[in-house]
Design a protein around this motif. Structure first.
Motif, PDB file in Angstrom:
ATOM      1  N   ILE A 119       0.858  -1.183   0.000  1.00  0.00           N
ATOM      2  CA  ILE A 119       0.000   0.000   0.000  1.00  0.00           C
ATOM      3  C   ILE A 119       0.889   1.226   0.000  1.00  0.00           C
ATOM      4  O   ILE A 119       1.766   1.356   0.869  1.00  0.00           O
ATOM      5  N   ALA A 120       0.682   2.121  -0.946  1.00  0.00           N
ATOM      6  CA  ALA A 120       1.488   3.338  -1.067  1.00  0.00           C
ATOM      7  C   ALA A 120       0.631   4.566  -0.821  1.00  0.00           C
ATOM      8  O   ALA A 120      -0.508   4.649  -1.289  1.00  0.00           O
ATOM      9  N   MET A 121       1.194   5.544  -0.096  1.00  0.00           N
ATOM     10  CA  MET A 121       0.485   6.779   0.247  1.00  0.00           C
ATOM     11  C   MET A 121       1.512   7.880   0.485  1.00  0.00           C
ATOM     12  O   MET A 121       2.647   7.612   0.888  1.00  0.00           O
ATOM     13  N   HIS A 122       1.127   9.115   0.237  1.00  0.00           N
ATOM     14  CA  HIS A 122       2.003  10.262   0.540  1.00  0.00           C
ATOM     15  C   HIS A 122       2.256  10.351   2.041  1.00  0.00           C
ATOM     16  O   HIS A 122       1.366  10.056   2.850  1.00  0.00           O
ATOM     17  N   ALA A 123       3.441  10.789   2.416  1.00  0.00           N
ATOM     18  CA  ALA A 123       3.830  10.814   3.828  1.00  0.00           C
ATOM     19  C   ALA A 123       2.903  11.662   4.686  1.00  0.00           C
ATOM     20  O   ALA A 123       2.625  11.309   5.843  1.00  0.00           O
ATOM     21  N   ALA A 124       2.390  12.777   4.156  1.00  0.00           N
ATOM     22  CA  ALA A 124       1.532  13.648   4.960  1.00  0.00           C
ATOM     23  C   ALA A 124       0.224  12.958   5.325  1.00  0.00           C
ATOM     24  O   ALA A 124      -0.278  13.108   6.447  1.00  0.00           O
ATOM     25  N   ASP A 125      -0.345  12.189   4.408  1.00  0.00           N
ATOM     26  CA  ASP A 125      -1.577  11.469   4.725  1.00  0.00           C
ATOM     27  C   ASP A 125      -1.291  10.207   5.531  1.00  0.00           C
ATOM     28  O   ASP A 125      -2.102   9.796   6.376  1.00  0.00           O
ATOM     29  N   ALA A 126      -0.132   9.578   5.313  1.00  0.00           N
ATOM     30  CA  ALA A 126       0.257   8.443   6.148  1.00  0.00           C
ATOM     31  C   ALA A 126       0.376   8.879   7.602  1.00  0.00           C
ATOM     32  O   ALA A 126       0.015   8.127   8.519  1.00  0.00           O
ATOM     33  N   ALA A 127       0.846  10.107   7.830  1.00  0.00           N
ATOM     34  CA  ALA A 127       0.949  10.629   9.198  1.00  0.00           C
ATOM     35  C   ALA A 127      -0.436  10.786   9.820  1.00  0.00           C
ATOM     36  O   ALA A 127      -0.622  10.546  11.020  1.00  0.00           O
ATOM     37  N   VAL A 128      -1.431  11.178   9.009  1.00  0.00           N
ATOM     38  CA  VAL A 128      -2.808  11.290   9.512  1.00  0.00           C
ATOM     39  C   VAL A 128      -3.322   9.915   9.932  1.00  0.00           C
ATOM     40  O   VAL A 128      -3.925   9.747  10.996  1.00  0.00           O
ATOM     41  N   VAL A 129      -3.090   8.912   9.098  1.00  0.00           N
ATOM     42  CA  VAL A 129      -3.529   7.548   9.415  1.00  0.00           C
ATOM     43  C   VAL A 129      -2.860   7.069  10.695  1.00  0.00           C
ATOM     44  O   VAL A 129      -3.505   6.514  11.594  1.00  0.00           O
ATOM     45  N   ARG A 130      -1.556   7.300  10.808  1.00  0.00           N
ATOM     46  CA  ARG A 130      -0.812   6.844  11.995  1.00  0.00           C
ATOM     47  C   ARG A 130      -1.328   7.537  13.250  1.00  0.00           C
ATOM     48  O   ARG A 130      -1.541   6.900  14.289  1.00  0.00           O
TER      49      ARG A 130
ATOM     50  N   PRO B  27      -9.748   7.211  20.815  1.00  0.00           N
ATOM     51  CA  PRO B  27     -10.856   7.662  19.955  1.00  0.00           C
ATOM     52  C   PRO B  27     -11.552   8.922  20.459  1.00  0.00           C
ATOM     53  O   PRO B  27     -12.084   9.696  19.659  1.00  0.00           O
ATOM     54  N   GLY B  28     -11.566   9.133  21.772  1.00  0.00           N
ATOM     55  CA  GLY B  28     -12.234  10.319  22.298  1.00  0.00           C
ATOM     56  C   GLY B  28     -11.494  11.606  22.015  1.00  0.00           C
ATOM     57  O   GLY B  28     -12.085  12.690  22.081  1.00  0.00           O
ATOM     58  N   THR B  29     -10.198  11.498  21.681  1.00  0.00           N
ATOM     59  CA  THR B  29      -9.410  12.705  21.420  1.00  0.00           C
ATOM     60  C   THR B  29     -10.006  13.529  20.293  1.00  0.00           C
ATOM     61  O   THR B  29     -10.070  14.752  20.354  1.00  0.00           O
ATOM     62  N   TRP B  30     -10.459  12.821  19.240  1.00  0.00           N
ATOM     63  CA  TRP B  30     -11.004  13.521  18.087  1.00  0.00           C
ATOM     64  C   TRP B  30     -12.269  14.287  18.443  1.00  0.00           C
ATOM     65  O   TRP B  30     -12.412  15.467  18.084  1.00  0.00           O
ATOM     66  N   LEU B  31     -13.205  13.671  19.156  1.00  0.00           N
ATOM     67  CA  LEU B  31     -14.451  14.357  19.488  1.00  0.00           C
ATOM     68  C   LEU B  31     -14.207  15.510  20.452  1.00  0.00           C
ATOM     69  O   LEU B  31     -14.852  16.554  20.346  1.00  0.00           O
ATOM     70  N   ASP B  32     -13.276  15.340  21.380  1.00  0.00           N
ATOM     71  CA  ASP B  32     -12.934  16.450  22.276  1.00  0.00           C
ATOM     72  C   ASP B  32     -12.395  17.631  21.476  1.00  0.00           C
ATOM     73  O   ASP B  32     -12.779  18.783  21.695  1.00  0.00           O
ATOM     74  N   TYR B  33     -11.488  17.323  20.557  1.00  0.00           N
ATOM     75  CA  TYR B  33     -10.905  18.374  19.717  1.00  0.00           C
ATOM     76  C   TYR B  33     -11.968  19.045  18.860  1.00  0.00           C
ATOM     77  O   TYR B  33     -12.023  20.275  18.748  1.00  0.00           O
TER      78      TYR B  33
ATOM     79  N   LEU C   3     -10.229  22.735   6.893  1.00  0.00           N
ATOM     80  CA  LEU C   3      -8.954  22.818   7.608  1.00  0.00           C
ATOM     81  C   LEU C   3      -8.319  21.433   7.704  1.00  0.00           C
ATOM     82  O   LEU C   3      -9.006  20.419   7.791  1.00  0.00           O
ATOM     83  N   TYR C   4      -6.985  21.405   7.695  1.00  0.00           N
ATOM     84  CA  TYR C   4      -6.275  20.170   8.002  1.00  0.00           C
ATOM     85  C   TYR C   4      -6.359  19.969   9.514  1.00  0.00           C
ATOM     86  O   TYR C   4      -5.891  20.798  10.291  1.00  0.00           O
ATOM     87  N   GLU C   5      -6.974  18.883   9.934  1.00  0.00           N
ATOM     88  CA  GLU C   5      -7.273  18.687  11.345  1.00  0.00           C
ATOM     89  C   GLU C   5      -6.161  17.891  12.042  1.00  0.00           C
ATOM     90  O   GLU C   5      -5.838  16.779  11.642  1.00  0.00           O
ATOM     91  N   ASP C   6      -5.568  18.480  13.067  1.00  0.00           N
ATOM     92  CA  ASP C   6      -4.559  17.805  13.878  1.00  0.00           C
ATOM     93  C   ASP C   6      -4.627  18.379  15.287  1.00  0.00           C
ATOM     94  O   ASP C   6      -4.198  19.513  15.518  1.00  0.00           O
ATOM     95  N   PRO C   7      -5.157  17.618  16.250  1.00  0.00           N
ATOM     96  CA  PRO C   7      -5.281  18.137  17.620  1.00  0.00           C
ATOM     97  C   PRO C   7      -3.954  18.525  18.254  1.00  0.00           C
ATOM     98  O   PRO C   7      -3.927  19.317  19.194  1.00  0.00           O
ATOM     99  N   ASP C   8      -2.849  17.980  17.733  1.00  0.00           N
ATOM    100  CA  ASP C   8      -1.541  18.234  18.354  1.00  0.00           C
ATOM    101  C   ASP C   8      -0.703  19.257  17.605  1.00  0.00           C
ATOM    102  O   ASP C   8       0.458  19.459  17.946  1.00  0.00           O
ATOM    103  N   ASP C   9      -1.251  19.891  16.590  1.00  0.00           N
ATOM    104  CA  ASP C   9      -0.472  20.809  15.759  1.00  0.00           C
ATOM    105  C   ASP C   9      -1.215  22.134  15.644  1.00  0.00           C
ATOM    106  O   ASP C   9      -2.336  22.191  15.150  1.00  0.00           O
ATOM    107  N   ALA C  10      -0.570  23.196  16.113  1.00  0.00           N
ATOM    108  CA  ALA C  10      -1.191  24.525  16.085  1.00  0.00           C
ATOM    109  C   ALA C  10      -0.754  25.338  14.867  1.00  0.00           C
ATOM    110  O   ALA C  10      -1.032  26.535  14.787  1.00  0.00           O
ATOM    111  N   THR C  11      -0.084  24.713  13.900  1.00  0.00           N
ATOM    112  CA  THR C  11       0.354  25.421  12.702  1.00  0.00           C
ATOM    113  C   THR C  11      -0.846  25.996  11.946  1.00  0.00           C
ATOM    114  O   THR C  11      -1.844  25.307  11.757  1.00  0.00           O
ATOM    115  N   VAL C  12      -0.737  27.249  11.555  1.00  0.00           N
ATOM    116  CA  VAL C  12      -1.818  27.884  10.797  1.00  0.00           C
ATOM    117  C   VAL C  12      -1.604  27.556   9.317  1.00  0.00           C
ATOM    118  O   VAL C  12      -0.759  28.156   8.645  1.00  0.00           O
ATOM    119  N   THR C  13      -2.345  26.594   8.828  1.00  0.00           N
ATOM    120  CA  THR C  13      -2.209  26.165   7.438  1.00  0.00           C
ATOM    121  C   THR C  13      -3.162  26.953   6.543  1.00  0.00           C
ATOM    122  O   THR C  13      -4.033  27.682   7.017  1.00  0.00           O
TER     123      THR C  13
END
Length: 345
Positions: free
Chosen positions: A94-105, A112-118, A220-230
């Motif tokens: 299975i091949a995927m771009h690193a940025a989306d592989a990071a989302v999967v990881r 699972p509750g982290t996402w709903l809290d965020y 928005l690119y959603e990442d609870p641990d990243d405050a970068t303004v994309t």
């Protein structure tokens, strides 16, 4: 009846259904290679979807166990969902771009509750009313979150590197990084003469980046641990121009149908987003929160008929457009507002 379309030159598309979704289906593309068939995307992880994928392969004289590899245009579950099951059946890579592989990881490793809290925090900061937030909190406390799609998505074992040819024996398939819909979305340029002789430089598997009749969601690119303004909308517009310059003869998208004139479609989408930004500036003559802006934007149905989950997507799209306007210096946050409101400059 399984719907299989032959596109010539050892390329087919299979219609794989998406449950309870107005898009209806994902077009999974099958590419013949000297080492066996390779899939571009796989469809939603659902029993009916698996049955249709299996039946579609069967119509080509193939079975899931024959698949040599899976190339994923982006991590969304209607594209990546069945990749793991295909790999279990066949041993395919299975091949995927690193940025989306990071989302999967990150999704796999997070509680699972982290996402709903965020999501609840983000929507509150965007101005969502309490009656919208209440179901999210109820789902968090009621244990229903483990059924969310994508929580157990397969980790890829190969990285798609932008600009490089993928390792497909006997084929020339080059990765083009097209962020916007997701941070790691890729289109795939089949640098081979068009089988029907259409003028242009090969064909393009466009995923969700370039579709013939609809504009993909840009939130928005959603990442609870990243405050970068994309700036996802800026990324998308830049990516569109990159694709427009390729001069491909035909586009093979992941939804709807194949079509020619990629450059013309790119021009339409660039004009659409410029018109939309201009329209939003007119709304922002008075300060509005992202939620208030989403309520006033034009969607495919009135706001009061948009389901709860789709409103979350709409607000994310409103925020992406606001970020673009702020970056362009055409809007700014109003000091002292809570939740933050924005106004045209």
């Amino acid at each position: 009846m399984t719907q299989v379309t032959e596109h010539g030159g050892g390329v087919w598309s299979l219609r794989v259904p998406i449950p309870d979704n107005p898009l209806g289906h994902t077009l999974v593309h099958v590419v013949d290679t000297d080492r066996g068939p390779v899939l571009v995307d796989t469809g939603w992880d659902d029993p009916d979807s698996w049955s249709e994928l299996t039946a579609g392969l069967g119509a080509l004289g193939l079975a899931p166990r024959d698949v040599h590899g899976v190339v994923v245009t982006h991590h969304h579950p209607d594209h990546h969902g069945l990749s793991g099951r295909v790999r279990e059946e066949s041993g395919a890579w299975i091949a995927m771009h690193a940025a989306d592989a990071a989302v999967v990881r990150r999704t796999r490793e997070s509680d699972p509750g982290t996402w709903l809290d965020y999501l609840a925090r983000k929507l509150a900061s965007a101005g969502a009313p309490e009656e919208h937030l209440a179901p999210l909190r109820a789902a968090r406390s009621g244990g229903r979150i483990r059924t969310l799609p994508g929580l157990g998505a397969a980790l890829p074992d190969r990285e798609i590197v932008p600009g490089e040819l993928l390792d497909l024996a006997g084929r020339r398939l080059r990765a083009v990084w097209t962020p916007g819909h997701t941070p790691g979305h890729v289109c795939l340029h089949l640098e081979e003469e068009h089988p029907a002789g259409l003028p242009g430089r090969g064909r393009l598997f466009s995923g969700d980046h370039l579709l013939p009749g609809i504009s993909p969601h840009i939130g928005l690119y959603e990442d609870p641990d990243d405050a970068t303004v994309t700036d996802p909308l800026g990324d998308y517009l830049d990516s569109l121009e990159r694709i427009g310059r390729l001069g491909v003869a035909e586009v093979l998208p992941a939804h709807q149908h194949a079509f020619p004139d990629a450059a013309g479609r790119v021009r339409e989408l660039l004009a659409h987003h410029e018109d939309r930004l201009t329209g939003l500036l007119a709304l922002l003559t008075a300060p509005l929160t992202p939620w208030q802006l989403a309520e006033r934007m034009e969607w495919n149905r009135p706001w009061d008929r948009i389901p709860h989950g789709s409103r979350n997507i709409a607000v994310s799209e409103a925020e992406a457009h606001i970020r673009r306007l702020v970056k362009l210096g055409r809007a700014e946050a109003v000091p002292g507002t809570e939740p933050v409101a924005y106004a045209a400059v």
